[in-house]
Design a protein around this motif. Structure first.
Motif, mmCIF file in Angstrom:
data_model
loop_
_atom_site.group_PDB
_atom_site.id
_atom_site.type_symbol
_atom_site.label_atom_id
_atom_site.label_comp_id
_atom_site.label_asym_id
_atom_site.label_seq_id
_atom_site.Cartn_x
_atom_site.Cartn_y
_atom_site.Cartn_z
ATOM 1 N N LEU B 75 -88.658 -20.746 24.979
ATOM 2 C CA LEU B 75 -89.416 -19.924 24.266
ATOM 3 C C LEU B 75 -89.360 -18.466 24.847
ATOM 4 C CD1 LEU B 75 -92.551 -22.384 23.520
ATOM 5 C CD2 LEU B 75 -90.999 -21.296 21.792
ATOM 6 N N ALA B 76 -89.251 -18.680 26.198
ATOM 7 C CA ALA B 76 -89.251 -17.425 26.749
ATOM 8 C C ALA B 76 -87.972 -16.336 26.527
ATOM 9 C CB ALA B 76 -89.258 -17.465 28.464
ATOM 10 N N ASP B 77 -86.978 -17.477 26.444
ATOM 11 C CA ASP B 77 -85.714 -16.629 26.129
ATOM 12 C C ASP B 77 -85.595 -16.347 24.639
ATOM 13 O OD1 ASP B 77 -84.219 -17.012 28.408
ATOM 14 O OD2 ASP B 77 -83.079 -18.815 27.785
ATOM 15 N N HIS B 78 -86.130 -17.195 23.655
ATOM 16 C CA HIS B 78 -86.354 -16.881 22.238
ATOM 17 C C HIS B 78 -87.188 -15.544 22.002
ATOM 18 C CE1 HIS B 78 -86.282 -18.005 18.117
ATOM 19 N NE2 HIS B 78 -87.682 -17.617 17.906
ATOM 20 N N ASN B 79 -88.232 -15.290 22.726
ATOM 21 C CA ASN B 79 -89.179 -14.063 22.526
ATOM 22 C C ASN B 79 -88.741 -13.045 23.320
ATOM 23 O OD1 ASN B 79 -90.831 -14.883 20.448
ATOM 24 N ND2 ASN B 79 -91.035 -16.701 21.883
ATOM 25 N N ASP B 84 -94.000 -17.193 32.408
ATOM 26 C CA ASP B 84 -95.237 -17.033 32.822
ATOM 27 C C ASP B 84 -96.137 -16.253 31.939
ATOM 28 O OD1 ASP B 84 -94.142 -14.485 33.170
ATOM 29 O OD2 ASP B 84 -95.040 -14.153 35.370
ATOM 30 N N MET B 85 -95.629 -16.051 30.814
ATOM 31 C CA MET B 85 -96.182 -15.590 29.656
ATOM 32 C C MET B 85 -96.632 -16.280 28.457
ATOM 33 S SD MET B 85 -94.150 -11.699 29.402
ATOM 34 C CE MET B 85 -94.898 -11.270 28.022
ATOM 35 N N ILE B 86 -96.262 -17.797 28.812
ATOM 36 C CA ILE B 86 -96.242 -18.783 27.648
ATOM 37 C C ILE B 86 -97.017 -19.790 28.272
ATOM 38 C CG2 ILE B 86 -95.080 -20.220 26.434
ATOM 39 C CD1 ILE B 86 -92.815 -18.223 26.446
ATOM 40 N N VAL B 87 -98.105 -20.422 27.651
ATOM 41 C CA VAL B 87 -98.655 -21.657 27.679
ATOM 42 C C VAL B 87 -98.323 -22.505 26.421
ATOM 43 C CG1 VAL B 87 -100.953 -20.822 27.094
ATOM 44 C CG2 VAL B 87 -100.678 -22.927 28.551
ATOM 45 N N MET B 236 -98.620 -16.648 23.821
ATOM 46 C CA MET B 236 -98.120 -15.725 24.650
ATOM 47 C C MET B 236 -99.224 -14.522 24.709
ATOM 48 S SD MET B 236 -94.386 -15.553 22.741
ATOM 49 C CE MET B 236 -94.892 -15.041 21.238
ATOM 50 N N GLY B 237 -99.047 -14.174 26.008
ATOM 51 C CA GLY B 237 -99.773 -13.086 26.376
ATOM 52 C C GLY B 237 -99.466 -12.303 27.924
ATOM 53 N N ALA B 238 -100.247 -11.533 28.470
ATOM 54 C CA ALA B 238 -100.141 -11.003 29.672
ATOM 55 C C ALA B 238 -100.210 -12.347 30.696
ATOM 56 C CB ALA B 238 -101.178 -10.158 30.115
ATOM 57 N N PRO B 239 -99.459 -12.459 31.722
ATOM 58 C CA PRO B 239 -99.403 -13.539 32.793
ATOM 59 C C PRO B 239 -100.845 -13.738 33.305
ATOM 60 C CG PRO B 239 -97.746 -12.221 33.313
ATOM 61 C CD PRO B 239 -98.366 -11.302 32.085
ATOM 62 N N GLY B 240 -101.690 -12.628 33.552
ATOM 63 C CA GLY B 240 -102.918 -12.945 34.104
ATOM 64 C C GLY B 240 -103.896 -13.933 33.141
ATOM 65 N N ILE B 242 -102.707 -15.862 30.723
ATOM 66 C CA ILE B 242 -102.073 -17.063 30.449
ATOM 67 C C ILE B 242 -102.179 -18.108 31.612
ATOM 68 C CG2 ILE B 242 -99.838 -18.152 30.239
ATOM 69 C CD1 ILE B 242 -100.567 -16.828 27.480
ATOM 70 N N ARG B 243 -102.357 -17.468 32.753
ATOM 71 C CA ARG B 243 -102.561 -18.266 33.903
ATOM 72 C C ARG B 243 -104.009 -19.148 33.941
ATOM 73 N NH1 ARG B 243 -99.879 -20.971 37.840
ATOM 74 N NH2 ARG B 243 -101.489 -21.495 39.234
ATOM 75 N N ALA B 244 -104.802 -18.170 33.177
ATOM 76 C CA ALA B 244 -106.187 -18.747 33.190
ATOM 77 C C ALA B 244 -106.296 -20.135 32.419
ATOM 78 C CB ALA B 244 -107.304 -17.687 32.644
#
Lengths: 369, 369
Positions: B75-79, B84-87, B236-240, B242-244
């Protein structure tokens, strides 16, 4: 900027670490697959072929039935109860989460054994509950009386008891729990995690009606039924309690194929019995391997065997590391004083052959450390 | 006794009713299957055959990778972003639940459109949030400016916007949303539900970096990818941010086959394009059927078409009931003034043939009521 998200104060207080590191994560870290995957208490003998077929034939474009109606009907028949006493969820993990959510507000007391299932603790912490932990009994069994007495003392909303127990593998008889229930206070719900019930060497089911209002029982298709990847668990209890899950559960969360697979698995009790026999044989062989290496095992009513490494936690950890380094994925999910142990899931004969080779080498290497 | 469970006061306040009644429930009530299942915005064209194969070949005895690592990498590649921006979660429904849980404490304000996705509202209510609702625009589009202005006024933690929108099917251009963002206050997170993005007739994706800290975007494999039964969504969003999700999500909740199926589906963009073409053709035909019956349709950027029945809610409800009574499952998930409409999901030609026959009969019967 990114740290400025207005999380709830409860969410801010929670760590973003994971209760368990998956075997795939470890495989990526070592850049090599494990030769034997014996650490997650998965059922290597797998699900019934009819379950596999039912999942393969599922029309995945349709949402699953939000009521899991057919599966609940079949489970009701199987257990001699009515479907309103059953809620199906995305594994016991999800059901524990829902249960904690409806029962535990910030500050509420919850009781469990020190070293018992971390995912339950994760949910309790996640909703702001306060955990009170009771040690295992001298014989590495859960201590039902002590748990219930503690529940009375702290006015617990929930008390968690796994029977058979993970990570010890030990079990209490149903009669023993009934006796202990005398100490369970009014207002405390017993969360009886029976994930491994179908692996027990004798019938240890609680001999009380399934709608006894003091108890909620959790079961799963992940262990004896071999469907860990499908995520299907269920809870049984009084209709009034089961109904409350409707307040919070993810109604369309159940995978459609998983519902079909679980239904087919339940209907194939012949397969279940063959798996139970293979689990028993594997347990015996793991015990034998341990004994040949001078180690004691705990009596197991599960699809894993807990091996007492006979020394302190440092030695057990060293043994674990040496086994894992030799390509066998196992775990050591214990706290003191049980952290003298390692835990090995049942495997196929070929995997236990690997274990037979690896254990003496690992023990020697650990002794030399 | 059974009503004495010590639920939290929040849980006590929640109804135990279901946001949506599933088609299976209706089928059981009428003791007959529907001839056409066009009410849940499922993708009747189904998933890629390679996805079906990947699921069928899955080893169901293993738990799924709790990190959904391979799927997140793909998904990261695709987008064009980093993992770390994906959960990944059990459908957008589950991800919305997790998001509300980490952000919304009792009493916190949340803004949405009046008539927008009920499951989001269910989660907000479920965590004690206070919903503020903004009407749709005169042209049955979501009103981004009004939503964001209201968010400023009530100091909302979250504002929900579906683009394309369900249940209207309409969409805003990405540029329009960017312009409206001027009104989004600091401290309000835009929850951009893009479940139907791959069904849009043109590119309406928000032309901002995917880690823009003001926005979290939700996508799914349930619609254009045809895997509703598998329950795979991602945010998808900012890593901070997504991490939550790690603080609260059900780490081992993802079905293993579903992860494999979603990965295979993502890799088969040829299949996706063929489905997109079939969805477009089906949309056109539904519009044509409506037009031939003297009804207006709303422009659709989704896999369903909203038909304006041209009169009040009583008439639309009568039309719905007459269509359902004739064996076609559709829904009417609208509030005033959009409840003059009915909603029909895209179907195969044979299903639309049934619709062609049923609609004039249903209209006549509704007019005679």
């Amino acid at each position: 900027m990114m740290t400025d998200y207005r999380l709830t104060s409860l969410a801010k207080s929670l760590p973003d670490t994971v209760p368990f590191v998956g075997p795939e994560t470890q495989e990526r870290a070592r850049s090599r697959l494990f030769d034997a995957r014996l650490g997650a208490n998965e059922n290597v003998f797998g699900p019934s072929p009819t379950a596999v077929r039912a999942m393969a034939e599922t029309q995945h474009w349709m949402y699953g039935d939000p009521e899991s109606f057919e599966l609940r009907e079949a489970l009701a028949d199987h257990n001699g109860i009515t479907p309103d006493m059953i809620v199906v969820g995305e594994g016991i993990d999800a059901l524990l989460g829902y249960l904690v959510r409806i029962m535990v507000a910030p500050g509420d007391a919850v009781v469990t054994s020190d070293g018992a299932y971390p995912t339950f603790n994760y949910h309790v912490a996640g909703y702001g509950g306060v955990l009170h932990k009771v040690p295992y009994r001298y014989d590495d069994h859960e201590d039902a009386v002590a748990l219930f007495k503690r529940a009375a003392k702290v006015d617990a909303k929930l008390v968690y008891l796994a029977n058979p127990d993970n990570p010890m593998g030990t079990a209490l008889s149903g009669a023993e729990i009934v006796e202990a229930l005398e100490y369970l206070p009014d207002g405390t719900l017993l969360v009886l995690d029976e994930a491994y019930l179908e692996c027990a060497t004798q019938n240890i089911a609680l001999p009380l009606p399934l709608d006894d209002p003091r108890v909620i029982r959790l079961r799963t298709f992940s262990k004896a039924y071999g469907l860990a990847g499908a995520r299907v668990g269920y809870a049984m209890g009084a209709p009034g309690l089961i109904r409350a899950f409707e307040k919070v559960r993810n109604h369309f969360g159940m995978n459609r194929a998983a519902q079909a697979g679980a239904l087919a698995a339940l209907e194939d009790q012949t397969w279940l019995r063959s798996v139970q026999a293979r689990i028993a044989a594997s347990r015996n062989r793991i015990a034998e391997i341990a004994r040949k290496n001078g180690l004691r095992t705990l009596p197991s009513h599960t699809n894993f065997v807990t091996i007492d490494c006979g020394s302190g936690p440092e030695f057990a950890k060293a043994v674990l590391n040496e086994i894992v380094a030799r390509g066998v994925f196992i775990r050591m999910p214990f706290v003191a004083p049980q952290n003298r142990c390692i835990r090995i899931s049942c495997g196929r004969p070929a995997q236990l052959d690997i274990l037979t080779e690896v254990i003496p080498l690992a023990l020697r290497a650990a002794e030399l450390r």
